[in-house]
Design an enzyme around this catalytic site. Structure first.
Site, PDB file in Angstrom:
ATOM      1  N   TYR A  74      38.833  46.780  41.238  1.00 17.83           N
ATOM      2  CA  TYR A  74      40.259  46.648  40.908  1.00 17.83           C
ATOM      3  C   TYR A  74      40.985  47.983  41.052  1.00 17.83           C
ATOM      4  O   TYR A  74      42.100  48.035  41.562  1.00 17.83           O
ATOM      5  CB  TYR A  74      40.443  46.091  39.491  1.00 17.83           C
ATOM      6  CG  TYR A  74      39.750  44.766  39.261  1.00 17.83           C
ATOM      7  CD1 TYR A  74      39.600  43.829  40.285  1.00 17.83           C
ATOM      8  CD2 TYR A  74      39.215  44.439  38.020  1.00 17.83           C
ATOM      9  CE1 TYR A  74      38.952  42.616  40.074  1.00 17.83           C
ATOM     10  CE2 TYR A  74      38.580  43.227  37.794  1.00 17.83           C
ATOM     11  CZ  TYR A  74      38.450  42.320  38.824  1.00 17.83           C
ATOM     12  OH  TYR A  74      37.815  41.122  38.613  1.00 17.83           O
ATOM     13  N   GLU A 131      42.450  40.890  32.849  1.00 20.48           N
ATOM     14  CA  GLU A 131      41.567  41.532  31.883  1.00 20.48           C
ATOM     15  C   GLU A 131      40.183  41.580  32.506  1.00 20.48           C
ATOM     16  O   GLU A 131      39.796  40.677  33.242  1.00 20.48           O
ATOM     17  CB  GLU A 131      41.470  40.744  30.562  1.00 20.48           C
ATOM     18  CG  GLU A 131      42.738  40.711  29.746  1.00 20.48           C
ATOM     19  CD  GLU A 131      43.585  39.468  30.054  1.00 20.48           C
ATOM     20  OE1 GLU A 131      43.082  38.535  30.712  1.00 20.48           O
ATOM     21  OE2 GLU A 131      44.754  39.449  29.651  1.00 20.48           O
TER      22      GLU A 131
END
Length: 193
Positions: free
Chosen positions: A157, A145
């Site tokens: 990411y 998360e």
């Protein structure tokens, strides 16, 4: 027939246990990231104060995880793996991951790089270290998360190969900021692996 099945099951269980043990260890060693050498090792309870200091530096004086949360994670005997990176004896980054055999998922629980060391490839290095371990275990996914407002982390990411998988409303304790779920899909292992 049942005896042969038991032998087969014991054999694969033992092999998996040995593989898992291998990924939960790290040789304390020097790695080069960019032009700089860093000392990488498994996180220890004695690293927690420095890990908390990094969180305070990253999160404007706050610590999303407290001392007890880190200590609980580091004391777990299986399924957790935390690494730290040091430069000249200064802790500059850390990353933690929960390995779930049942779901075949490696979940990044925490990652932080001190602001003095950001944008030098440490976050990418640590993420790739966890992805390699998950691939070694023939897992299907690596998940995490990330704060909705943390655009720089989302960009990192995404560049690594994570995809946005959903939003968790009011996820974070304290400010109740939303979290973006992200997933990295590992290649399917073949029988030759």
């Amino acid at each position: 027939m049942l005896r042969r099945f038991k032998q087969y099951f014991q054999k694969i269980t033992k092999a998996h246990s040995q593989r898992r043990q291998k990924i939960m260890t790290i040789d304390q060693h020097i790695v080069t990231v960019g032009p700089t050498n860093y000392y990488v090792s498994r996180a220890l309870i004695t690293d927690v104060p420095e890990m908390l200091a990094i969180e305070k530096a990253v999160y404007a004086g706050k610590t999303p995880w407290d001392e007890n949360a880190f200590k609980t994670e580091l004391r777990r005997q299986s399924g957790r793996f935390y690494i730290v990176m040091r430069h000249n004896d200064r802790l500059c980054a850390f990353c933690g991951c929960a390995f779930d055999d049942r779901r075949q998922d490696a979940h990044i629980t925490n990652i932080a790089v001190h602001p003095d060391f950001q944008n030098q490839g440490l976050g990418r290095f640590m993420m790739q270290a966890m992805i390699k371990r998950a691939a070694y275990l023939a897992y299907r996914t690596v998940t995490l998360e990330v704060r909705y407002s943390n655009v720089a982390a989302q960009r990192l990411y995404t560049n690594i190969g994570f995809e946005k998988a959903g939003i968790k409303k009011r996820y974070y304790f304290g400010d109740h900021e939303d979290a973006i779920d992200m997933t990295y899909h590992l290649p399917v292992a073949t029988s030759d692996d």
